[in-house]
Design a protein around this motif. Sequence first.
Motif, PDB file in Angstrom:
ATOM      1  N   TYR A 134       0.799  -1.213   0.000  1.00 49.07           N
ATOM      2  CA  TYR A 134       0.000   0.000   0.000  1.00 49.07           C
ATOM      3  C   TYR A 134       0.839   1.274   0.000  1.00 49.07           C
ATOM      4  N   LEU A 135       2.151   1.129   0.152  1.00 41.88           N
ATOM      5  CA  LEU A 135       3.050   2.264  -0.057  1.00 41.88           C
ATOM      6  C   LEU A 135       3.582   2.300  -1.487  1.00 41.88           C
ATOM      7  N   ALA A 136       3.235   1.281  -2.282  1.00 38.86           N
ATOM      8  CA  ALA A 136       3.750   1.159  -3.646  1.00 38.86           C
ATOM      9  C   ALA A 136       3.485   2.389  -4.517  1.00 38.86           C
ATOM     10  N   PRO A 137       2.322   3.106  -4.372  1.00 36.42           N
ATOM     11  CA  PRO A 137       2.134   4.306  -5.198  1.00 36.42           C
ATOM     12  C   PRO A 137       3.195   5.377  -4.982  1.00 36.42           C
ATOM     13  N   LEU A 138       3.865   5.359  -3.814  1.00 37.44           N
ATOM     14  CA  LEU A 138       4.885   6.362  -3.511  1.00 37.44           C
ATOM     15  C   LEU A 138       6.295   5.803  -3.574  1.00 37.44           C
ATOM     16  N   VAL A 139       6.490   4.610  -3.009  1.00 35.36           N
ATOM     17  CA  VAL A 139       7.834   4.040  -2.931  1.00 35.36           C
ATOM     18  C   VAL A 139       7.730   2.517  -2.933  1.00 35.36           C
ATOM     19  N   HIS A 140       8.695   1.877  -3.575  1.00 30.39           N
ATOM     20  CA  HIS A 140       8.715   0.418  -3.633  1.00 30.39           C
ATOM     21  C   HIS A 140       9.670  -0.107  -2.565  1.00 30.39           C
ATOM     22  N   LEU A 141       9.133  -0.921  -1.650  1.00 32.42           N
ATOM     23  CA  LEU A 141       9.914  -1.468  -0.549  1.00 32.42           C
ATOM     24  C   LEU A 141       9.781  -2.977  -0.516  1.00 32.42           C
ATOM     25  N   ASP A 142      10.808  -3.613   0.009  1.00 31.56           N
ATOM     26  CA  ASP A 142      10.717  -5.044   0.246  1.00 31.56           C
ATOM     27  C   ASP A 142       9.713  -5.283   1.378  1.00 31.56           C
ATOM     28  N   PRO A 143       8.759  -6.189   1.193  1.00 33.76           N
ATOM     29  CA  PRO A 143       7.742  -6.404   2.235  1.00 33.76           C
ATOM     30  C   PRO A 143       8.333  -6.731   3.599  1.00 33.76           C
ATOM     31  N   SER A 144       9.388  -7.533   3.649  1.00 36.53           N
ATOM     32  CA  SER A 144       9.982  -7.900   4.933  1.00 36.53           C
ATOM     33  C   SER A 144      10.618  -6.693   5.609  1.00 36.53           C
ATOM     34  N   ILE A 290      -8.641  -5.064  -4.271  1.00 35.75           N
ATOM     35  CA  ILE A 290      -9.532  -3.941  -3.967  1.00 35.75           C
ATOM     36  C   ILE A 290      -8.945  -2.630  -4.481  1.00 35.75           C
ATOM     37  N   GLY A 291      -7.620  -2.479  -4.433  1.00 41.05           N
ATOM     38  CA  GLY A 291      -6.998  -1.259  -4.923  1.00 41.05           C
ATOM     39  C   GLY A 291      -7.294  -1.012  -6.387  1.00 41.05           C
ATOM     40  N   SER A 292      -7.228  -2.062  -7.204  1.00 41.20           N
ATOM     41  CA  SER A 292      -7.531  -1.915  -8.630  1.00 41.20           C
ATOM     42  C   SER A 292      -9.005  -1.574  -8.842  1.00 41.20           C
ATOM     43  N   MET A 293      -9.879  -2.153  -8.022  1.00 44.27           N
ATOM     44  CA  MET A 293     -11.305  -1.829  -8.134  1.00 44.27           C
ATOM     45  C   MET A 293     -11.536  -0.352  -7.833  1.00 44.27           C
ATOM     46  N   GLY A 303      -7.187   6.199  -5.552  1.00 41.39           N
ATOM     47  CA  GLY A 303      -6.565   4.921  -5.204  1.00 41.39           C
ATOM     48  C   GLY A 303      -5.347   5.103  -4.331  1.00 41.39           C
ATOM     49  N   THR A 304      -4.527   6.121  -4.643  1.00 38.23           N
ATOM     50  CA  THR A 304      -3.345   6.406  -3.826  1.00 38.23           C
ATOM     51  C   THR A 304      -3.732   6.840  -2.426  1.00 38.23           C
ATOM     52  N   PHE A 305      -4.768   7.684  -2.308  1.00 38.60           N
ATOM     53  CA  PHE A 305      -5.233   8.133  -0.993  1.00 38.60           C
ATOM     54  C   PHE A 305      -5.689   6.954  -0.135  1.00 38.60           C
ATOM     55  N   VAL A 306      -6.475   6.073  -0.732  1.00 44.36           N
ATOM     56  CA  VAL A 306      -6.961   4.905   0.009  1.00 44.36           C
ATOM     57  C   VAL A 306      -5.792   4.021   0.431  1.00 44.36           C
ATOM     58  N   SER A 307      -4.828   3.820  -0.477  1.00 45.07           N
ATOM     59  CA  SER A 307      -3.674   2.974  -0.165  1.00 45.07           C
ATOM     60  C   SER A 307      -2.874   3.539   1.008  1.00 45.07           C
ATOM     61  N   LEU A 308      -2.678   4.849   1.036  1.00 43.60           N
ATOM     62  CA  LEU A 308      -1.931   5.463   2.133  1.00 43.60           C
ATOM     63  C   LEU A 308      -2.694   5.357   3.449  1.00 43.60           C
ATOM     64  N   CYS A 309      -4.014   5.483   3.389  1.00 43.37           N
ATOM     65  CA  CYS A 309      -4.818   5.305   4.606  1.00 43.37           C
ATOM     66  C   CYS A 309      -4.680   3.887   5.142  1.00 43.37           C
ATOM     67  N   VAL A 310      -4.645   2.922   4.230  1.00 47.02           N
ATOM     68  CA  VAL A 310      -4.485   1.535   4.654  1.00 47.02           C
ATOM     69  C   VAL A 310      -3.107   1.327   5.277  1.00 47.02           C
ATOM     70  N   ALA A 311      -2.068   1.925   4.685  1.00 46.12           N
ATOM     71  CA  ALA A 311      -0.723   1.811   5.250  1.00 46.12           C
ATOM     72  C   ALA A 311      -0.694   2.352   6.674  1.00 46.12           C
ATOM     73  N   LEU A 312      -1.342   3.493   6.901  1.00 48.56           N
ATOM     74  CA  LEU A 312      -1.420   4.048   8.257  1.00 48.56           C
ATOM     75  C   LEU A 312      -2.217   3.131   9.172  1.00 48.56           C
ATOM     76  N   ALA A 313      -3.258   2.492   8.627  1.00 50.33           N
ATOM     77  CA  ALA A 313      -4.056   1.565   9.429  1.00 50.33           C
ATOM     78  C   ALA A 313      -3.208   0.389   9.899  1.00 50.33           C
ATOM     79  N   ILE A 314      -2.335  -0.084   9.028  1.00 57.11           N
ATOM     80  CA  ILE A 314      -1.474  -1.214   9.396  1.00 57.11           C
ATOM     81  C   ILE A 314      -0.507  -0.799  10.497  1.00 57.11           C
ATOM     82  N   ILE A 315       0.068   0.409  10.377  1.00 62.46           N
ATOM     83  CA  ILE A 315       0.950   0.924  11.432  1.00 62.46           C
ATOM     84  C   ILE A 315       0.182   1.030  12.745  1.00 62.46           C
ATOM     85  N   ASN A 316      -1.053   1.544  12.634  1.00 61.12           N
ATOM     86  CA  ASN A 316      -1.917   1.671  13.812  1.00 61.12           C
ATOM     87  C   ASN A 316      -2.155   0.312  14.457  1.00 61.12           C
TER      88      ASN A 316
END
Length: 470
Positions: A134-144, A290-293, A303-316
């Motif tokens: 969900y950070l992919a729209p901004l930066v590509h990171l290794d999941p681990s 869901i992101g593609s939908m 789509g980018t806004f939703v993805s960033l919200c999800v990334a924050l949700a995971i941190i939360n």
Amino acid sequence: MTDTLRPTAAVPPAVEPLPNTAPPQKLKRSIGVVGGTLLTLSCVTPASTLFVVVPDLFGSLGTATALTIAIGSLLCIGVAFCYSELGTLIPSAGGEYAMVSTLAGRLAGWLVFVLSLLVVVIVPPVIAMGTADYLAPLVHLDPSVAGAGVMLLATLAGLLDLRANAWITGVFLVLEVIAAAVVAVLGFAHAQRGAGSLVSMEVAGGSGHTGGHPDTVTAMLVVSGLAIALFVTQGFSTAVYLSEELENPRTSVSRTVLATLAISTVIILVPVVAITMGAQDLSALTSGDIGSMVEAWSNSAVGTFVSLCVALAIINAGIVMVIQNSRVLFASARDKAWPSPVNHALSRLGRLGSPWVATLVVGVPGAALCFVDLDTLYGVTGVSVTGMYILVAVAALLARRGAHRDRSAWRMPLWPAVPVLLIAVLAYVLSQQEVSYLLWTGGITAAATVYWALYLRPRPETRWVISVPE
């Protein structure tokens, strides 16, 4: 068997002969129903559940996903009744294990403790690894790497005062709800099928082509999926872990548990219904992307806004799960579950009132787990949650006998029918899970039972002595 059936007395734990040993420390009561609900909702982490866990259900259940989650939520009402009653009777940071140990015996409580650890220790790093997607729209990171970073950040936040964490997670929770609301609005606005599709019981065939003949979702598949559906809203039980820090726990615990379940069910189930009705075709729904939908319904910016919200949700979610897990370890050390040096370290509190050693023990290994293959996580978690709920329901059956009969506490309606029905239904759900998941969970439980038999059971006066703070 006598250890399983005979309730333990809620007595202060024996003091161990360690130098400079102080009386067992208590967590301070600093949050009310609102703060507790914010923290508990954040542990349910509706957005990360919606975007990380639910897509797997779409892949196996298709249009039956919403129905399965709805059935799981109905079962959770009975579970919430059990937690509410037991949490007000036994307000301890030990959560399930303190409740079950006090009412159903030390061995039953130990098994619940092991199952709860499986749920709350393994899940955070796996969810954290979803941050990279969900950070992919901004930066590509290794999941681990991304997951390990989230776990370390959550560990630092977990060292703060609980009241501060309630507000931090509350802000993140607002963003989660906004993301879920955006998905719901877009899905309903672009509905491709009517409400009847929610019970059409279809999933895309093996070929996955749009024009291919759909497969039928059987009743057995729905029953099997209930274990994961129970996990979807499982976080409402966090309220009992916080009961030692809630003001007026006799009323706050039940209000927090029931309010959290109701709110989280709406936040998760409504978007699932919208996605089911709004997906372009059955193949798109089954893919669970869901992101593609969202991008298809709107544009890349949304789509980018939703993805960033999800990334924050995971941190939360990581922050709250580290808080929850550290409280469980703190309580287990205070109740003398481990050798003396380990108990002494895990029960230490920092200047801000948090169990800092227990927090580090939870967070740092969690970061390391991000580099381990955990493909069977959801299956093992589903089995663990179901088994834990069964033991909690058994404790609820025993909550109105002896000295507990006349104690002031919130009492569930329709007792004992609710816990009896829960035990029967959940036992059937457990029997329908994959053998490999049952074997993994059973093997870990068997190893814990050996530890119980060789170390804890022979030392009833000095080990696993359950304390219930006033």
